[in-house]
Design a protein around this motif. Sequence first.
Motif: not given
Length: 185
Positions: A29, A106, A109, A112, A117, A151
């Motif tokens: 992440g 970033r 993500l 998530l 991810r 996603s």
Amino acid sequence: MDAEGHERFRDFVENRSSALLKTAVLLSGGDRHAAEDLLQNALIKAAGRWQRIDEPEAYVRQVLYRQQVSRWRLKWRRRELTVAEPPESTGGADASAATDLRIVMRGALARLTARQRAVLVLRYFEDLPEADVARILGCSVGTVRSTAHRSLARLRTLAPELSALGAPDADRSPSRDFSPVEARP
């Protein structure tokens, strides 16, 4: 490990660690420190089995993915992202747009779930087929497909600015995609 194996392992780490670190950063992440820990642990496991590994990079990547899944299962609290240095600057409007895109991506993500991810990183960053992603994550191909779909939808919801950053310029010609489209009343 014998001297020859030790030298091959050293060469592997020197040649492939930067690419593996990029994957680890995406899986964690955006937390570079967690990514470095993740990669180091994967390399330690690979070193212990080095003589029996046929495809070292595939083995290390699989260890990365599985260790990250194990970390998700621990349900640690989400920590604040800290960086030692500001992002690199290459100057110019194009560099600033690319930097903006990286920052937004970033952040999106990171919001998530870990599984979402991982599916996105494996499918779109690593460009793996759905069957390989399913095998690596230990789930069915259908689960990979539905998780990827959800996603991407969640990314669009969390970061609508991604579509603005990646939108084509007005002076470009329209798309020539003539694929069938479902008509809704």
